[in-house]
Design a protein around this motif. Structure first.
Motif, mmCIF file in Angstrom:
data_model
loop_
_atom_site.group_PDB
_atom_site.id
_atom_site.type_symbol
_atom_site.label_atom_id
_atom_site.label_comp_id
_atom_site.label_asym_id
_atom_site.label_seq_id
_atom_site.Cartn_x
_atom_site.Cartn_y
_atom_site.Cartn_z
ATOM 1 N N LYS A 220 5.249 -3.652 -11.179
ATOM 2 C CA LYS A 220 4.810 -4.790 -10.372
ATOM 3 C C LYS A 220 3.975 -4.321 -9.179
ATOM 4 N N TRP A 221 4.421 -3.257 -8.540
ATOM 5 C CA TRP A 221 3.693 -2.733 -7.380
ATOM 6 C C TRP A 221 2.304 -2.267 -7.778
ATOM 7 N N VAL A 222 2.203 -1.528 -8.871
ATOM 8 C CA VAL A 222 0.910 -1.020 -9.330
ATOM 9 C C VAL A 222 -0.034 -2.168 -9.661
ATOM 10 N N ILE A 223 0.450 -3.138 -10.419
ATOM 11 C CA ILE A 223 -0.402 -4.255 -10.827
ATOM 12 C C ILE A 223 -0.807 -5.109 -9.619
ATOM 13 N N GLN A 224 0.091 -5.275 -8.670
ATOM 14 C CA GLN A 224 -0.251 -6.016 -7.461
ATOM 15 C C GLN A 224 -1.348 -5.314 -6.671
ATOM 16 N N ILE A 226 -3.642 -3.406 -7.881
ATOM 17 C CA ILE A 226 -4.890 -3.586 -8.626
ATOM 18 C C ILE A 226 -5.451 -4.984 -8.389
ATOM 19 N N LYS A 227 -4.601 -5.990 -8.523
ATOM 20 C CA LYS A 227 -5.064 -7.375 -8.397
ATOM 21 C C LYS A 227 -5.508 -7.704 -6.974
ATOM 22 N N ALA A 228 -4.936 -6.995 -6.006
ATOM 23 C CA ALA A 228 -5.328 -7.226 -4.614
ATOM 24 C C ALA A 228 -6.657 -6.542 -4.285
ATOM 25 N N GLY A 229 -7.160 -5.747 -5.217
ATOM 26 C CA GLY A 229 -8.451 -5.096 -5.017
ATOM 27 C C GLY A 229 -8.390 -3.750 -4.327
ATOM 28 N N TYR A 230 -7.174 -3.223 -4.105
ATOM 29 C CA TYR A 230 -7.073 -1.915 -3.456
ATOM 30 C C TYR A 230 -7.501 -0.798 -4.396
ATOM 31 N N TRP A 231 -7.269 -0.985 -5.690
ATOM 32 C CA TRP A 231 -7.629 0.015 -6.693
ATOM 33 C C TRP A 231 -8.560 -0.615 -7.716
ATOM 34 N N GLN A 232 -9.327 0.212 -8.379
ATOM 35 C CA GLN A 232 -10.218 -0.288 -9.420
ATOM 36 C C GLN A 232 -9.402 -0.892 -10.572
ATOM 37 N N GLU A 233 -9.863 -2.002 -11.091
ATOM 38 C CA GLU A 233 -9.155 -2.642 -12.202
ATOM 39 C C GLU A 233 -9.454 -1.909 -13.506
ATOM 40 N N PRO A 234 -8.418 -1.472 -14.228
ATOM 41 C CA PRO A 234 -8.652 -0.790 -15.509
ATOM 42 C C PRO A 234 -9.008 -1.797 -16.593
ATOM 43 N N TRP A 235 -9.616 -1.309 -17.665
ATOM 44 C CA TRP A 235 -10.021 -2.210 -18.747
ATOM 45 C C TRP A 235 -8.809 -2.689 -19.533
ATOM 46 N N LEU A 267 2.759 -10.392 -16.044
ATOM 47 C CA LEU A 267 2.333 -9.617 -14.883
ATOM 48 C C LEU A 267 0.847 -9.297 -14.958
ATOM 49 N N VAL A 268 0.394 -8.872 -16.129
ATOM 50 C CA VAL A 268 -0.994 -8.450 -16.292
ATOM 51 C C VAL A 268 -1.936 -9.641 -16.208
ATOM 52 N N LYS A 269 -1.529 -10.754 -16.804
ATOM 53 C CA LYS A 269 -2.411 -11.926 -16.887
ATOM 54 C C LYS A 269 -2.308 -12.820 -15.670
#
Length: 269
Positions: A220-224, A226-235, A267-269
């Motif tokens: 959950k932390w990792v996906i959050q 990513i979704k918050a824009g702190y990390w690049q979104e993977p394909w 979580l992903v969607k």
């Protein structure tokens, strides 16, 4: 970001029966028949068994890799960044000697060269592996964020983040897993692997296990992030639970897949 799940007969059945919904299967590279079967149910992509750092690239069947990649439209060619202890008998597992570190970095970059020449650096990504510490098989240097960052900066390839590998490494080395992950070159994140980790009866940790509360917290932390824009979104985010063959069949439970895949999908969607 797509959601993939390791291909298994159990996962295939759940998809066909509309018990779970996924975007695609993640398939190993050792069986074209398996890939052909998977494609009849869902799109799939290939995860390649390539290592960068053990001087084995001269044994790779590049024609087969190119054919599988083209057939499945797999966007990236993955390699595992490795530094096996057996290849560095004159070094301590935890060496910080700059000469030693440069040897490890040079070995990885040397192995990356033919992959990048064939596919382009922008289409190549390195996966973080597991270091369990002294008297084990992996040098600590190859999991250090600054070393992985240096390799990626010099080569231009991307990162495949395996959260279970990071979690196991952190537990074995006494690190905080979130701090460890945060130091990786996540501005170059291309793909994400998520699965549970659990100890066997001897206390040795294994990945590709059912998710526990601790595993869900990390996912959950990792996906959050990513979704918050702190990390690049993977394909793609791949749920690496289940599979085929003796390595995976003993830890492939249809009930686990039916229960946990929808949670990750949400979580992903």
């Amino acid at each position: 970001m797509k959601l993939a799940v390791n291909y298994s007969l159990e996962t295939e059945k759940l998809v066909k029966d509309s018990v779970i919904d996924i975007d695609m299967f993640k398939c190993p590279d050792f069986s074209k028949e398996l890939i052909d079967n998977a494609k009849q149910t869902k799109p799939c992509y290939v995860h390649f068994a390539l290592n960068a750092g053990d001087n084995q690239m001269n044994k790779v069947n590049w024609t087969a890799i190119e054919a599988l990649r083209e057939e499945t439209n797999t966007p990236f060619v993955n390699v595992h960044a490795v530094a096996f202890v057996k290849d560095y008998p004159d070094m301590d597992t935890f060496t910080s000697n700059p000469v030693h570190i440069n040897r490890i970095i040079d070995a990885v970059i040397k192995d990356l060269a033919p992959v990048m020449d064939k596919f382009g650096a922008e289409n190549v990504m390195m996966e973080n592996v597991i270091c369990r510490g002294e008297n084990e098989n992996m040098m600590r240097a190859i999991i250090e964020p600054e070393i992985l960052s240096e390799i990626m900066q010099e080569t231009g390839c991307g990162l495949l983040l395996d959260t279970a590998h990071a979690q196991m490494t952190s537990k074995c080395l006494g690190l905080d897993v979130k701090q460890y992950i945060s130091q990786l070159p996540l501005d170059q994140l291309k793909e994400l692997h998520i699965t549970g980790i659990q100890p066997d009866n001897k206390g040795r940790l294994h990945d590709s296990m059912p998710m526990t509360d601790e595993d869900w917290d990390l996912a959950k932390w990792v996906i959050q992030r990513i979704k918050a824009g702190y990390w690049q979104e993977p394909w793609v985010a791949a749920f690496e639970y289940g599979g085929v063959g003796p390595i995976f069949e003993w830890r492939t439970d249809e009930e686990v897949l039916a229960k946990q895949t929808p949670i990750l999908y949400e979580l992903v969607k």
